[in-house]
Design an enzyme around this catalytic site. Structure first.
Site, PDB file in Angstrom:
ATOM      1  N   THR A   1       1.919   4.495   1.900  1.00  0.00           N
ATOM      2  CA  THR A   1       1.681   5.815   2.478  1.00  0.00           C
ATOM      3  C   THR A   1       0.474   6.430   1.764  1.00  0.00           C
ATOM      4  OG1 THR A   1       4.045   6.089   2.872  1.00  0.00           O
ATOM      5  CG2 THR A   1       2.675   8.071   2.986  1.00  0.00           C
TER       6      THR A   1
ATOM      7  N   LYS B   1       3.147   9.301   9.777  1.00  0.00           N
ATOM      8  CA  LYS B   1       3.971   9.269   8.560  1.00  0.00           C
ATOM      9  C   LYS B   1       3.988  10.642   7.880  1.00  0.00           C
ATOM     10  CE  LYS B   1       6.126   7.626   4.903  1.00  0.00           C
ATOM     11  NZ  LYS B   1       7.194   6.732   4.610  1.00  0.00           N
TER      12      LYS B   1
ATOM     13  N   LYS C   1       3.295  12.716  -4.093  1.00  0.00           N
ATOM     14  CA  LYS C   1       1.960  12.209  -3.716  1.00  0.00           C
ATOM     15  C   LYS C   1       1.725  12.440  -2.215  1.00  0.00           C
ATOM     16  CE  LYS C   1       2.209   8.039  -2.568  1.00  0.00           C
ATOM     17  NZ  LYS C   1       2.541   7.285  -1.378  1.00  0.00           N
TER      18      LYS C   1
HETATM   19  P1  NAP Z   1       7.183   1.077  -6.257  1.00  0.00           P
HETATM   20  O1  NAP Z   1       8.543   0.502  -6.309  1.00  0.00           O
HETATM   21  O2  NAP Z   1       6.752   2.000  -7.331  1.00  0.00           O
HETATM   22  O3  NAP Z   1       6.147  -0.155  -6.174  1.00  0.00           O
HETATM   23  C1  NAP Z   1       4.769   0.045  -6.169  1.00  0.00           C
HETATM   24  C2  NAP Z   1       4.082  -1.307  -6.071  1.00  0.00           C
HETATM   25  O4  NAP Z   1       2.662  -1.107  -5.978  1.00  0.00           O
HETATM   26  C3  NAP Z   1       4.325  -2.196  -7.290  1.00  0.00           C
HETATM   27  O5  NAP Z   1       4.431  -3.534  -6.878  1.00  0.00           O
HETATM   28  C4  NAP Z   1       3.050  -1.965  -8.097  1.00  0.00           C
HETATM   29  O6  NAP Z   1       2.739  -3.011  -8.989  1.00  0.00           O
HETATM   30  C5  NAP Z   1       2.033  -1.910  -6.969  1.00  0.00           C
HETATM   31  N1  NAP Z   1       0.775  -1.279  -7.366  1.00  0.00           N
HETATM   32  C6  NAP Z   1       0.563   0.026  -7.666  1.00  0.00           C
HETATM   33  N2  NAP Z   1      -0.726   0.237  -7.957  1.00  0.00           N
HETATM   34  C7  NAP Z   1      -1.359  -0.955  -7.824  1.00  0.00           C
HETATM   35  C8  NAP Z   1      -2.698  -1.372  -7.976  1.00  0.00           C
HETATM   36  N3  NAP Z   1      -3.678  -0.516  -8.328  1.00  0.00           N
HETATM   37  N4  NAP Z   1      -2.997  -2.666  -7.757  1.00  0.00           N
HETATM   38  C9  NAP Z   1      -2.029  -3.537  -7.416  1.00  0.00           C
HETATM   39  N5  NAP Z   1      -0.730  -3.203  -7.243  1.00  0.00           N
HETATM   40  C10 NAP Z   1      -0.404  -1.927  -7.448  1.00  0.00           C
HETATM   41  O7  NAP Z   1       6.920   1.860  -4.897  1.00  0.00           O
HETATM   42  P2  NAP Z   1       7.607   1.674  -3.467  1.00  0.00           P
HETATM   43  O8  NAP Z   1       8.782   2.583  -3.383  1.00  0.00           O
HETATM   44  O9  NAP Z   1       7.738   0.239  -3.151  1.00  0.00           O
HETATM   45  O10 NAP Z   1       6.470   2.352  -2.555  1.00  0.00           O
HETATM   46  C11 NAP Z   1       5.289   1.657  -2.186  1.00  0.00           C
HETATM   47  C12 NAP Z   1       4.584   2.440  -1.096  1.00  0.00           C
HETATM   48  O11 NAP Z   1       5.458   2.574   0.036  1.00  0.00           O
HETATM   49  C13 NAP Z   1       4.186   3.872  -1.508  1.00  0.00           C
HETATM   50  O12 NAP Z   1       2.970   4.226  -0.899  1.00  0.00           O
HETATM   51  C14 NAP Z   1       5.350   4.701  -0.963  1.00  0.00           C
HETATM   52  O13 NAP Z   1       4.957   6.043  -0.740  1.00  0.00           O
HETATM   53  C15 NAP Z   1       5.671   3.967   0.316  1.00  0.00           C
HETATM   54  N6  NAP Z   1       7.066   4.119   0.812  1.00  0.00           N
HETATM   55  C16 NAP Z   1       8.140   4.058  -0.032  1.00  0.00           C
HETATM   56  C17 NAP Z   1       9.424   4.190   0.491  1.00  0.00           C
HETATM   57  C18 NAP Z   1      10.667   4.122  -0.370  1.00  0.00           C
HETATM   58  O14 NAP Z   1      11.762   4.499   0.120  1.00  0.00           O
HETATM   59  N7  NAP Z   1      10.602   3.648  -1.610  1.00  0.00           N
HETATM   60  C19 NAP Z   1       9.610   4.368   1.877  1.00  0.00           C
HETATM   61  C20 NAP Z   1       8.492   4.390   2.690  1.00  0.00           C
HETATM   62  C21 NAP Z   1       7.224   4.264   2.156  1.00  0.00           C
HETATM   63  P3  NAP Z   1       3.408  -3.047 -10.467  1.00  0.00           P
HETATM   64  O15 NAP Z   1       4.693  -3.785 -10.309  1.00  0.00           O
HETATM   65  O16 NAP Z   1       2.409  -3.792 -11.287  1.00  0.00           O
HETATM   66  O17 NAP Z   1       3.576  -1.633 -10.916  1.00  0.00           O
END
Ligand code: NAP
Length: 290
Positions: A93, A168, A236
Site C-alpha cells: 500500500t 485502497k 503510513k
Molecule cells: P510486514 O510484515 O512488516 O513485512 C514487510 C516486508 O517488507 C518484509 O518482508 C520486509 O523485509 C520487506 N521490506 C520492507 N522494506 C524493504 C526494503 N526497502 N527492501 C526490501 N524489502 C523490504 O508488513 P505486511 O503486513 O506484510 O505489509 C506489507 C505491505 O502490505 C504494506 O504496504 C502494508 O501496508 C500492506 N498491507 C498489509 C496488510 C496486513 O493486514 N498486514 C493488509 C493489506 C495491505 P524484512 O523482513 O527484511 O523486514
C-alpha cells in the site's frame, strides 16, 4: 506461468505459500535472509540472490514491502532482469504517485507494472481470499490472472496505474472509522459487565457485524494484539491519504482523529502491534471501570 515473490512479511509469506502450493512459485527473496531461508526450507522453493534474481526466474514478480521508498528501491533493483513480457505486480500500500513512478521505472526497463494493493488481512493472504484493487493495463491483468487468482479471491480492474492505490485509500479511511467504532463500542460493553465473547458473536450476526469485529474482536477483549496489520503501517497509509486530502483542500475528521490515536500508540511503544491495539486507548477512557 512462473511467479516470484519479494517480501515475505505478514502478507507476502501467505501469498508466496499459496503460489508454492499451486506449483507456480519459481523463487522468493526477502531483505532479511533468514525469513527467505525458512520459507524455502518449508516450501521447497529456491531463494534468489536479490530482487533481480527473482525477476530472472519468473514471468510475474509479486512485491509486498512496507512503504513508498521500499517499493521504489525494490523496483530499481529489479531493472537489470526486466524484459518484455515480465510483469511486476506490487501489492504494497503506497501513494498513487509512487505507483506511477514505479510503473515508469519498470516500463523503462521493458517490463509492465500493475499496482495491486490488497485487503483481507493476514488471514486473507494465508487463505488466498483477499481482494485486490488493480491499476494498469486491463490486458496485462488478464495475462497474469492465473497467478493472481491463486492469491486473491477477487482481482478487480479499477483503472490506470494508481487507481488501485486510490481504491485502497478509500478502504483505509473506512478501516480507520471501523477500528474506532469497534474498539470504542467494545470498551463500553466491558463496563456493562457483559460476556464480551457472547456480545461479539451476537452482534456479528446483525447489521453492525463486520470483518474487523469478527477477526479481531475476540483477541482484543482478551488483551491480545498480535499483528495482523501493524499500527505503523495503517499510520503510513493515513499519512498518504492526508497528503491527497490536502491537495483537495480538505481534512477528514476520522483521519485526523485516528492519526492522533496511532501517534500516541506508537509513542507508547505499540507501533508494531495490530491496529486493534487502539482498544488499549478506548479502554482507558473508562478508567478503572474497564
Ligand atoms: P510486514 O510484515 O512488516 O513485512 C514487510 C516486508 O517488507 C518484509 O518482508 C520486509 O523485509 C520487506 N521490506 C520492507 N522494506 C524493504 C526494503 N526497502 N527492501 C526490501 N524489502 C523490504 O508488513 P505486511 O503486513 O506484510 O505489509 C506489507 C505491505 O502490505 C504494506 O504496504 C502494508 O501496508 C500492506 N498491507 C498489509 C496488510 C496486513 O493486514 N498486514 C493488509 C493489506 C495491505 P524484512 O523482513 O527484511 O523486514
Amino acid at each position: 506461468m512462473k511467479a516470484g515473490v519479494i517480501g515475505l512479511g505478514a502478507m507476502g509469506a501467505g501469498m508466496a505459500a499459496n503460489l508454492a502450493h499451486s506449483g507456480q512459485l519459481a523463487a522468493v527473496w526477502n531483505r532479511t535472509s533468514r525469513k527467505a531461508d525458512e520459507f524455502a526450507a518449508a516450501h521447497g522453493v529456491s531463494v534468489a540472490d536479490g530482487p533481480a534474481g527473482v525477476a530472472a526466474a519468473a514471468d510475474v514478480v509479486v512485491t509486498c514491502v512496507s512503504a513508498d521508498e521500499d517499493v521504489l528501491e525494490v523496483v530499481e533493483a529489479l531493472k537489470p532482469a526486466l524484459e518484455p513480457g515480465k510483469v511486476v505486480v506490487d501489492t504494497s500500500t503506497v501513494a498513487g504517485e509512487t505507483a506511477r513512478r514505479a510503473a515508469e521505472i519498470v516500463r523503462s526497463a521493458g517490463g509492465e507494472f500493475l499496482d495491486a494493493p490488497v485487503s483481507g488481512g493476514v488471514e486473507g493472504a494465508r487463505n488466498g481470499t483477499m481482494v485486490m484493487m488493480v491499476g494498469g493495463g486491463e490486458e496485462v491483468l488478464e495475462r497474469v490472472r492465473p497467478v493472481l487468482s491463486v492469491i486473491s479471491g477477487k482481482a478487480a480492474h479499477m483503472g490506470p496505474v494508481g487507481a488501485g492505490q486510490a481504491t485502497k485509500a478509500v478502504n483505509q479511511i473506512m478501516a480507520a472509522g471501523i477500528n474506532s467504532a469497534v474498539t470504542e463500542a467494545l470498551a463500553f460493553g466491558e463496563t456493562e459487565g457483559l460476556d464480551m465473547e457472547r456480545v461479539i458473536d451476537v452482534i456479528q450476526g446483525g447489521a453492525a457485524g463486520n470483518w474487523f469485529l469478527q477477526h479481531r474482536g475476540p483477541n482484543m477483549v482478551r488483551g491480545v494484539f498480535d499483528p495482523g496489520f501493524k499500527v505503523v503501517l495503517h499510520r503510513k497509509d493515513l499519512g498518504i491519504i492526508r497528503q491527497t486530502l490536502a491537495k483537495k483542500g480538505v481534512m477528514l475528521e476520522t483521519v485526523e482523529r485516528i492519526v492522533d490515536e496511532y501517534d500516541a500508540l506508537i509513542a507508547d511503544g505499540y507501533g508494531d502491534e495490530d491496529i486493534s491495539a487502539l482498544f488499549r486507548r478506548k479502554r482507558a477512557i473508562f478508567g478503572d471501570n474497564a
